[in-house]
Design a protein around this motif. Structure first.
Motif, mmCIF file in Angstrom:
data_model
loop_
_atom_site.group_PDB
_atom_site.id
_atom_site.type_symbol
_atom_site.label_atom_id
_atom_site.label_comp_id
_atom_site.label_asym_id
_atom_site.label_seq_id
_atom_site.Cartn_x
_atom_site.Cartn_y
_atom_site.Cartn_z
ATOM 1 N N ASN A 84 22.559 106.138 37.882
ATOM 2 C CA ASN A 84 23.233 106.891 38.923
ATOM 3 C C ASN A 84 24.672 106.037 39.097
ATOM 4 N N SER A 85 25.513 106.708 40.009
ATOM 5 C CA SER A 85 26.853 106.267 40.314
ATOM 6 C C SER A 85 27.648 105.545 38.828
ATOM 7 N N LEU A 86 27.618 106.364 37.967
ATOM 8 C CA LEU A 86 28.310 106.067 36.790
ATOM 9 C C LEU A 86 29.793 105.885 36.834
ATOM 10 N N LYS A 87 30.154 104.822 36.182
ATOM 11 C CA LYS A 87 31.421 104.408 35.958
ATOM 12 C C LYS A 87 31.872 104.463 34.767
ATOM 13 N N PRO A 88 33.485 104.553 34.599
ATOM 14 C CA PRO A 88 33.983 104.756 33.111
ATOM 15 C C PRO A 88 33.441 103.575 32.265
ATOM 16 N N GLU A 89 33.184 102.567 32.616
ATOM 17 C CA GLU A 89 32.792 101.321 31.873
ATOM 18 C C GLU A 89 31.322 101.390 31.510
ATOM 19 N N ASP A 90 30.668 102.257 32.080
ATOM 20 C CA ASP A 90 29.141 102.704 31.427
ATOM 21 C C ASP A 90 29.088 103.463 30.177
ATOM 22 N N THR A 91 30.437 103.722 29.676
ATOM 23 C CA THR A 91 30.588 104.658 28.427
ATOM 24 C C THR A 91 30.101 103.700 27.271
ATOM 25 N N ALA A 92 29.159 104.312 26.723
ATOM 26 C CA ALA A 92 28.676 103.430 25.418
ATOM 27 C C ALA A 92 27.396 104.354 24.669
ATOM 28 N N VAL A 93 27.196 103.783 23.633
ATOM 29 C CA VAL A 93 25.920 104.367 22.941
ATOM 30 C C VAL A 93 24.702 103.707 23.610
ATOM 31 N N TYR A 94 23.913 104.326 24.079
ATOM 32 C CA TYR A 94 22.492 103.608 24.641
ATOM 33 C C TYR A 94 21.206 103.833 23.812
ATOM 34 N N PHE A 95 20.739 102.617 23.338
ATOM 35 C CA PHE A 95 19.684 102.688 22.516
ATOM 36 C C PHE A 95 18.360 102.054 23.262
ATOM 37 N N CYS A 96 17.263 102.728 22.697
ATOM 38 C CA CYS A 96 16.000 101.917 23.138
ATOM 39 C C CYS A 96 15.554 101.227 22.265
ATOM 40 N N ALA A 97 14.769 100.229 22.538
ATOM 41 C CA ALA A 97 13.942 99.255 21.640
ATOM 42 C C ALA A 97 12.586 98.830 22.170
ATOM 43 N N SER A 98 11.755 98.282 21.348
ATOM 44 C CA SER A 98 10.323 98.134 21.638
ATOM 45 C C SER A 98 9.962 96.769 20.878
ATOM 46 N N LYS A 99 9.165 95.996 21.547
ATOM 47 C CA LYS A 99 8.530 94.997 21.057
ATOM 48 C C LYS A 99 7.070 94.646 21.264
ATOM 49 N N ARG A 100 6.166 94.256 20.363
ATOM 50 C CA ARG A 100 4.819 94.394 20.772
ATOM 51 C C ARG A 100 4.392 93.274 21.991
ATOM 52 N N THR A 101 3.367 93.395 22.623
ATOM 53 C CA THR A 101 2.892 92.552 23.552
ATOM 54 C C THR A 101 1.913 91.777 23.060
ATOM 55 N N PRO A 102 1.430 90.396 23.112
ATOM 56 C CA PRO A 102 2.195 89.611 24.241
ATOM 57 C C PRO A 102 3.554 89.424 23.851
ATOM 58 N N VAL A 103 4.484 89.468 24.679
ATOM 59 C CA VAL A 103 5.727 89.491 24.721
ATOM 60 C C VAL A 103 6.314 87.998 24.269
ATOM 61 N N THR A 104 6.993 87.756 23.498
ATOM 62 C CA THR A 104 7.641 86.653 22.740
ATOM 63 C C THR A 104 9.289 86.731 22.906
ATOM 64 N N GLY A 105 9.810 85.688 23.445
ATOM 65 C CA GLY A 105 11.221 85.699 23.669
ATOM 66 C C GLY A 105 11.510 86.479 24.787
ATOM 67 N N SER A 106 12.662 86.378 25.135
ATOM 68 C CA SER A 106 13.228 86.939 26.222
ATOM 69 C C SER A 106 13.347 88.504 26.342
ATOM 70 N N TYR A 107 13.350 89.058 27.263
ATOM 71 C CA TYR A 107 13.376 90.408 27.360
ATOM 72 C C TYR A 107 14.863 90.766 27.149
ATOM 73 N N TYR A 108 15.820 89.911 27.597
ATOM 74 C CA TYR A 108 17.393 90.400 27.535
ATOM 75 C C TYR A 108 17.785 89.953 26.007
ATOM 76 N N ASP A 109 17.029 89.459 25.096
ATOM 77 C CA ASP A 109 17.544 89.388 23.721
ATOM 78 C C ASP A 109 17.212 90.512 22.864
ATOM 79 N N GLY A 110 18.181 91.073 22.344
ATOM 80 C CA GLY A 110 17.865 92.169 21.158
ATOM 81 C C GLY A 110 17.169 91.682 20.174
ATOM 82 N N GLY A 111 17.703 90.498 19.627
ATOM 83 C CA GLY A 111 17.197 89.923 18.591
ATOM 84 C C GLY A 111 15.506 90.114 18.472
ATOM 85 N N THR A 112 15.135 89.877 19.630
ATOM 86 C CA THR A 112 13.477 89.802 19.796
ATOM 87 C C THR A 112 12.643 91.150 19.790
#
Length: 126
Positions: A84-112
């Motif tokens: 919602n309330s989209l801004k021009p700076e939100d322009t991007a390719v959006y990717f979804c990603a998954s990782k198995r639980t129990p979660v290891t590493g940070s939720y914020y780190d794409g490398g995990t």
């Protein structure tokens, strides 16, 4: 691993809304934490939002907090991102990603994360 397919991207005017979906294959969707990342042209991939396997815990980048909402429907093997309330700076390719639980590493780190979709383009015009 799961196979992930994003949909719902498109062109929208600033202040508009979009809803992205990420459909996952397999019967163990509720064993995976899920997240959205995005990458704008010439920029590095960045974290957008994540959700725990149950959906009870959510995490957001400061830049989207209060505007985007992540959710999941384990019965449908699908994750969503309401933009919602989209801004021009939100322009991007959006990717979804998954990782198995129990979660290891940070939720914020794409490398995990170990599975990624092909991405869906979101373009916000001013």
């Amino acid at each position: 691993q799961v196979h992930l397919v994003e949909s719902g991207g498109g062109l929208v005017q600033a202040a508009g809304s979009l809803r992205l979906s990420c459909a996952a294959s397999g019967r163990t969707f509720n064993s995976y934490a899920m997240a959205w990342f995005r990458q704008a042209p010439g920029k590095e991939r960045e974290f957008v939002a994540a959700v725990s396997w149950s959906g009870y815990s959510t995490y957001y980048a400061d830049s989207v907090k209060g505007r985007f909402t992540i959710s999941r429907d384990n019965a449908k093997n699908t994750m969503y991102l309401q933009l919602n309330s989209l801004k021009p700076e939100d322009t991007a390719v959006y990717f979804c990603a998954s990782k198995r639980t129990p979660v290891t590493g940070s939720y914020y780190d794409g490398g995990t994360y170990d599975s990624w979709g092909q991405g869906t383009q979101v373009t916000v015009s001013s």
